[in-house]
Write an enzyme that holds these catalytic residues in place. Structure first.
Site, PDB file in Angstrom:
ATOM      1  N   ASP A 171       0.780  -1.172   0.060  1.00 32.63           N
ATOM      2  CA  ASP A 171      -0.001  -0.109  -0.038  1.00 32.63           C
ATOM      3  C   ASP A 171       0.856   1.202  -0.009  1.00 32.63           C
ATOM      4  O   ASP A 171       1.909   1.128   0.722  1.00 32.63           O
ATOM      5  CB  ASP A 171      -0.838  -0.047   1.075  1.00 32.63           C
ATOM      6  CG  ASP A 171      -2.254   1.080   0.908  1.00 32.63           C
ATOM      7  OD1 ASP A 171      -2.709   0.890  -0.037  1.00 32.63           O
ATOM      8  OD2 ASP A 171      -2.252   1.771   1.821  1.00 32.63           O
TER       9      ASP A 171
ATOM     10  N   TYR B  33       0.747  10.152  -9.480  1.00 32.97           N
ATOM     11  CA  TYR B  33       1.384  11.431  -9.277  1.00 32.97           C
ATOM     12  C   TYR B  33       2.809  11.689  -9.832  1.00 32.97           C
ATOM     13  O   TYR B  33       3.336  12.685  -9.443  1.00 32.97           O
ATOM     14  CB  TYR B  33       1.134  11.697  -7.772  1.00 32.97           C
ATOM     15  CG  TYR B  33      -0.026  11.670  -7.099  1.00 32.97           C
ATOM     16  CD1 TYR B  33      -0.849  12.539  -7.076  1.00 32.97           C
ATOM     17  CD2 TYR B  33      -0.547  10.495  -6.570  1.00 32.97           C
ATOM     18  CE1 TYR B  33      -2.169  12.930  -6.683  1.00 32.97           C
ATOM     19  CE2 TYR B  33      -1.869  10.472  -6.053  1.00 32.97           C
ATOM     20  CZ  TYR B  33      -2.589  11.510  -6.033  1.00 32.97           C
ATOM     21  OH  TYR B  33      -3.834  11.346  -5.639  1.00 32.97           O
TER      22      TYR B  33
HETATM   23  P1  IMP Z   1      -2.792   1.830  -3.641  1.00 36.77           P
HETATM   24  O1  IMP Z   1      -2.744   1.268  -5.141  1.00 36.77           O
HETATM   25  O2  IMP Z   1      -3.909   1.603  -3.111  1.00 36.77           O
HETATM   26  O3  IMP Z   1      -1.489   1.618  -3.034  1.00 36.77           O
HETATM   27  O4  IMP Z   1      -2.717   3.442  -4.099  1.00 36.77           O
HETATM   28  C1  IMP Z   1      -1.840   4.174  -4.478  1.00 36.77           C
HETATM   29  C2  IMP Z   1      -1.897   5.428  -4.948  1.00 36.77           C
HETATM   30  O5  IMP Z   1      -1.043   6.128  -4.606  1.00 36.77           O
HETATM   31  C3  IMP Z   1      -1.802   5.365  -6.548  1.00 36.77           C
HETATM   32  O6  IMP Z   1      -3.120   5.152  -7.208  1.00 36.77           O
HETATM   33  C4  IMP Z   1      -1.298   6.483  -6.883  1.00 36.77           C
HETATM   34  O7  IMP Z   1      -2.302   7.420  -7.074  1.00 36.77           O
HETATM   35  C5  IMP Z   1      -0.496   6.539  -5.874  1.00 36.77           C
HETATM   36  N1  IMP Z   1       1.063   6.348  -5.848  1.00 36.77           N
HETATM   37  C6  IMP Z   1       1.523   5.222  -5.243  1.00 36.77           C
HETATM   38  N2  IMP Z   1       2.706   5.105  -5.613  1.00 36.77           N
HETATM   39  C7  IMP Z   1       2.965   5.703  -6.734  1.00 36.77           C
HETATM   40  C8  IMP Z   1       4.084   5.836  -7.521  1.00 36.77           C
HETATM   41  O8  IMP Z   1       4.832   5.375  -7.582  1.00 36.77           O
HETATM   42  N3  IMP Z   1       3.831   6.921  -8.384  1.00 36.77           N
HETATM   43  C9  IMP Z   1       2.817   7.812  -8.377  1.00 36.77           C
HETATM   44  N4  IMP Z   1       1.949   7.719  -7.367  1.00 36.77           N
HETATM   45  C10 IMP Z   1       1.912   6.863  -6.857  1.00 36.77           C
END
Ligand code: IMP
Length: 197
Positions: free
Chosen positions: A68, A149
């Site tokens: 996460d 982002y």
């Molecule tokens: P998850 O998939 O629930 O962990 O959500 C992570 C969210 O954080 C993603 O949808 C992105 O918006 C942001 N995020 C996480 N890692 C990155 C990265 O490496 N680059 C850019 N955005 C990221």
């Protein structure tokens, strides 16, 4: 080749993580079936566990990993944080909203954070790691690479946005790269090359 089931639906994440894992002779495979856990935790670590547990329940392997991650902005008291994926309805809107909210902000410091949780075949926690990557929120988008982002996050170390980096460069500096390399080293020491599925 050691295969590990990765609890994600994000093809960018699995691609990035497989690039990092290749030299370790480890491959991540997607969960089979309907993987859509509700991220009800209050922290990155809790949500990573929820996703890893959902992957474990779907089965398909002996080790289950989930991440996460998110963007934490100082000016926004750490937001969007665990809600990074839900800050607005599309990636484009999330970036627009962030730039608009930050348009007069002098303090542009921010960091990406990534938490990984590894479960064994009984669903027990084997290991957890965390990676952080520090930078600043840009005033406008720059670069075409990466995801999320990346076009508005300027790395302190390189003075470029994440989206301007090659895949290897991003992995070398990113929160996910750091958390994953720590995890992969731990897995290699624990299992060597003996485990395969
Ligand atoms: P998850 O998939 O629930 O962990 O959500 C992570 C969210 O954080 C993603 O949808 C992105 O918006 C942001 N995020 C996480 N890692 C990155 C990265 O490496 N680059 C850019 N955005 C990221």
């Amino acid at each position: 080749m050691l295969k590990i089931v990765l609890g994600t639906q994000n093809p960018h994440k699995i691609h990035e993580m497989n690039l990092i894992a290749k030299p370790f002779n480890i491959e991540f495979v997607m969960t089979q079936g309907d993987f859509n856990p509700e991220e009800t935790g209050d922290t990155f670590e809790q949500n990573a566990y929820i996703k890893a547990e959902a992957a474990y329940k779907l089965g398909g392997g002996e080790l289950f990993l989930a991440d996460d991650s998110g963007l934490c902005v100082d000016f926004l008291d750490g937001a969007p944080g665990i809600k990074s994926a839900r800050y607005a309805d599309t990636t484009e809107h999330r970036i627009e909203k962030l730039l608009e909210t930050m348009k007069d902000a002098k303090n542009r410091n921010a960091h990406f954070e990534c938490h990984l949780v590894l479960l064994d075949k009984e669903g027990g926690v084997l290991h957890k790691t965390k990676g952080v990557c520090r930078g600043k929120i840009a005033f406008e988008k720059k670069g075409e690479g990466g995801f999320g982002y990346d076009p508005v996050f300027i790395l302190d170390k390189l003075n470029k946005t994440m989206a301007e980096l090659s895949e290897d460069e991003k992995n070398l500096h990113s929160h996910r790269g750091k958390a994953l390399v720590d995890m992969l080293i731990w897995i290699k020491y624990k299992y060597g090359t003996s485990l395969s599925i």
